[in-house]
Scaffold this active site. Structure first.
Site, PDB file in Angstrom:
ATOM      1  N   LYS A   9     -18.485  70.897 -35.251  1.00 48.22           N
ATOM      2  CA  LYS A   9     -17.991  71.852 -36.245  1.00 48.22           C
ATOM      3  C   LYS A   9     -18.913  71.885 -37.476  1.00 48.22           C
ATOM      4  O   LYS A   9     -19.747  70.978 -37.660  1.00 48.22           O
ATOM      5  CB  LYS A   9     -16.545  71.476 -36.630  1.00 48.22           C
ATOM      6  CG  LYS A   9     -15.573  71.586 -35.435  1.00 48.22           C
ATOM      7  CD  LYS A   9     -14.125  71.315 -35.820  1.00 48.22           C
ATOM      8  CE  LYS A   9     -13.208  71.475 -34.604  1.00 48.22           C
ATOM      9  NZ  LYS A   9     -11.761  71.328 -34.945  1.00 48.22           N
ATOM     10  N   TYR A  49     -10.472  80.350 -30.108  1.00 45.29           N
ATOM     11  CA  TYR A  49      -9.166  79.850 -30.541  1.00 45.29           C
ATOM     12  C   TYR A  49      -8.026  80.818 -30.204  1.00 45.29           C
ATOM     13  O   TYR A  49      -6.962  80.756 -30.817  1.00 45.29           O
ATOM     14  CB  TYR A  49      -9.213  79.513 -32.028  1.00 45.29           C
ATOM     15  CG  TYR A  49      -9.956  78.215 -32.290  1.00 45.29           C
ATOM     16  CD1 TYR A  49      -9.556  77.017 -31.673  1.00 45.29           C
ATOM     17  CD2 TYR A  49     -11.059  78.169 -33.137  1.00 45.29           C
ATOM     18  CE1 TYR A  49     -10.231  75.824 -31.902  1.00 45.29           C
ATOM     19  CE2 TYR A  49     -11.738  76.973 -33.370  1.00 45.29           C
ATOM     20  CZ  TYR A  49     -11.317  75.809 -32.751  1.00 45.29           C
ATOM     21  OH  TYR A  49     -11.977  74.624 -32.982  1.00 45.29           O
ATOM     22  N   ASN A 112     -11.760  68.083 -38.391  1.00 45.43           N
ATOM     23  CA  ASN A 112     -11.896  66.881 -37.547  1.00 45.43           C
ATOM     24  C   ASN A 112     -13.215  66.822 -36.764  1.00 45.43           C
ATOM     25  O   ASN A 112     -13.295  66.183 -35.712  1.00 45.43           O
ATOM     26  CB  ASN A 112     -10.668  66.738 -36.638  1.00 45.43           C
ATOM     27  CG  ASN A 112     -10.477  67.942 -35.736  1.00 45.43           C
ATOM     28  OD1 ASN A 112     -11.345  68.814 -35.668  1.00 45.43           O
ATOM     29  ND2 ASN A 112      -9.372  67.990 -35.040  1.00 45.43           N
ATOM     30  N   HIS A 115     -14.982  69.887 -31.549  1.00 41.45           N
ATOM     31  CA  HIS A 115     -14.089  70.510 -30.568  1.00 41.45           C
ATOM     32  C   HIS A 115     -14.507  70.076 -29.173  1.00 41.45           C
ATOM     33  O   HIS A 115     -15.693  70.003 -28.882  1.00 41.45           O
ATOM     34  CB  HIS A 115     -14.201  72.044 -30.671  1.00 41.45           C
ATOM     35  CG  HIS A 115     -13.584  72.739 -29.506  1.00 41.45           C
ATOM     36  ND1 HIS A 115     -12.241  73.050 -29.459  1.00 41.45           N
ATOM     37  CD2 HIS A 115     -14.098  73.129 -28.308  1.00 41.45           C
ATOM     38  CE1 HIS A 115     -11.976  73.618 -28.285  1.00 41.45           C
ATOM     39  NE2 HIS A 115     -13.090  73.688 -27.585  1.00 41.45           N
ATOM     40  N   GLU A 126     -14.214  78.669 -22.347  1.00 43.53           N
ATOM     41  CA  GLU A 126     -14.860  78.445 -23.639  1.00 43.53           C
ATOM     42  C   GLU A 126     -16.386  78.455 -23.514  1.00 43.53           C
ATOM     43  O   GLU A 126     -17.081  79.039 -24.341  1.00 43.53           O
ATOM     44  CB  GLU A 126     -14.367  77.124 -24.231  1.00 43.53           C
ATOM     45  CG  GLU A 126     -12.895  77.198 -24.627  1.00 43.53           C
ATOM     46  CD  GLU A 126     -12.279  75.837 -24.969  1.00 43.53           C
ATOM     47  OE1 GLU A 126     -13.007  74.825 -24.976  1.00 43.53           O
ATOM     48  OE2 GLU A 126     -11.062  75.801 -25.227  1.00 43.53           O
TER      49      GLU A 126
HETATM   50  N1  UDP Z   1      -5.636  72.176 -36.090  1.00 42.55           N
HETATM   51  C1  UDP Z   1      -5.213  72.225 -37.400  1.00 42.55           C
HETATM   52  N2  UDP Z   1      -3.907  71.909 -37.678  1.00 42.55           N
HETATM   53  C2  UDP Z   1      -3.018  71.527 -36.707  1.00 42.55           C
HETATM   54  C3  UDP Z   1      -3.462  71.488 -35.377  1.00 42.55           C
HETATM   55  C4  UDP Z   1      -4.784  71.807 -35.107  1.00 42.55           C
HETATM   56  O1  UDP Z   1      -5.971  72.566 -38.297  1.00 42.55           O
HETATM   57  O2  UDP Z   1      -1.855  71.242 -37.013  1.00 42.55           O
HETATM   58  C5  UDP Z   1      -7.037  72.506 -35.783  1.00 42.55           C
HETATM   59  C6  UDP Z   1      -7.884  71.258 -35.542  1.00 42.55           C
HETATM   60  O3  UDP Z   1      -9.153  71.486 -36.133  1.00 42.55           O
HETATM   61  C7  UDP Z   1      -8.003  71.219 -34.029  1.00 42.55           C
HETATM   62  C8  UDP Z   1      -7.970  72.697 -33.673  1.00 42.55           C
HETATM   63  O4  UDP Z   1      -7.084  73.284 -34.606  1.00 42.55           O
HETATM   64  O5  UDP Z   1      -9.179  70.556 -33.622  1.00 42.55           O
HETATM   65  C9  UDP Z   1      -7.487  72.998 -32.274  1.00 42.55           C
HETATM   66  O6  UDP Z   1      -6.235  72.380 -32.086  1.00 42.55           O
HETATM   67  P1  UDP Z   1      -5.935  71.562 -30.752  1.00 42.55           P
HETATM   68  O7  UDP Z   1      -4.475  71.261 -30.731  1.00 42.55           O
HETATM   69  O8  UDP Z   1      -6.488  72.314 -29.577  1.00 42.55           O
HETATM   70  O9  UDP Z   1      -6.718  70.192 -30.987  1.00 42.55           O
HETATM   71  P2  UDP Z   1      -8.023  69.588 -30.268  1.00 42.55           P
HETATM   72  O10 UDP Z   1      -8.021  70.059 -28.844  1.00 42.55           O
HETATM   73  O11 UDP Z   1      -9.212  70.063 -31.057  1.00 42.55           O
HETATM   74  O12 UDP Z   1      -7.860  68.095 -30.371  1.00 42.55           O
HETATM   75 MG    MG Z   2      -7.822  71.968 -28.064  1.00 46.20          MG
END
Ligand code: UDP
Ligand code: MG
Length: 147
Positions: A9, A49, A112, A115, A126
């Site tokens: 990211k 997304y 975080n 991705h 993706e």
């Molecule tokens: N995210 C966020 N708030 C939340 C949940 C997710 O900002 O409450 C963001 C976070 O950056 C995450 C991304 O949305 O990496 C995609 O969410 P996902 O649940 O798919 O998490 P990941 O697969 O990245 O662990």
């Molecule tokens: Mg995810």
């Protein structure tokens, strides 16, 4: 053999963590088959997304993902989807285990750092947003017989 899709990211790029993160995949023996440095367009970001559209964090996430350049990559290894998510750690850095990328370098959920696809279906969907088949390179990793 399995493939997955990863994005470092914009904050990972700005914080100078590209090498640190790539090292962790390389040292595991995970093979890079596609690698791009790019600034995501609105269209790419919305496609990536799409499953999160309408969620409360969606707008903030999309704006953040377009706030600077990212590193997009396709990697290959046995069980690599699960392995990469294991190396990455839980979505919330507070819950990410010590030693994971998020557990060591991230602080907040939105920022975080990285991705990683969560299923074969999502990995295919993706990676096709950012890579065409001819962008993905077939070759033998030197260490392949030793992992
Ligand atoms: N995210 C966020 N708030 C939340 C949940 C997710 O900002 O409450 C963001 C976070 O950056 C995450 C991304 O949305 O990496 C995609 O969410 P996902 O649940 O798919 O998490 P990941 O697969 O990245 O662990
Ligand atoms: Mg995810």
């Amino acid at each position: 053999m399995e493939r997955t899709f990863i994005i470092l990211k914009p904050n990972a790029v700005r914080r100078g963590l590209i090498g640190e993160i790539l090292k962790r995949f390389e040292q595991r023996g995970i093979k890079i088959v596609g690698l791009k440095f790019l600034w995501m367009t609105q269209e790419q970001c919305e496609k990536l997304y799409e499953p999160h559209k309408g969620k409360p964090f969606y707008e903030e996430l999309v704006n953040f993902m377009m706030s600077g350049p990212v590193v997009a990559m396709v990697v290959e290894a046995p069980r690599v989807i699960e392995m990469v998510r294991h190396i990455v750690g839980a979505t919330d850095p507070l819950k990410a285990e010590a030693g994971t990328i998020r557990g060591e370098f991230a602080l907040t959920v939105t920022k975080n750092l990285i991705h990683a696809s969560d299923s074969v279906e999502n990995a295919e969907r993706e990676m096709s947003i950012f890579f065409s088949p001819e962008d993905l390179i077939e070759y033998k990793l030197d260490i392949q017989d030793d992992i």
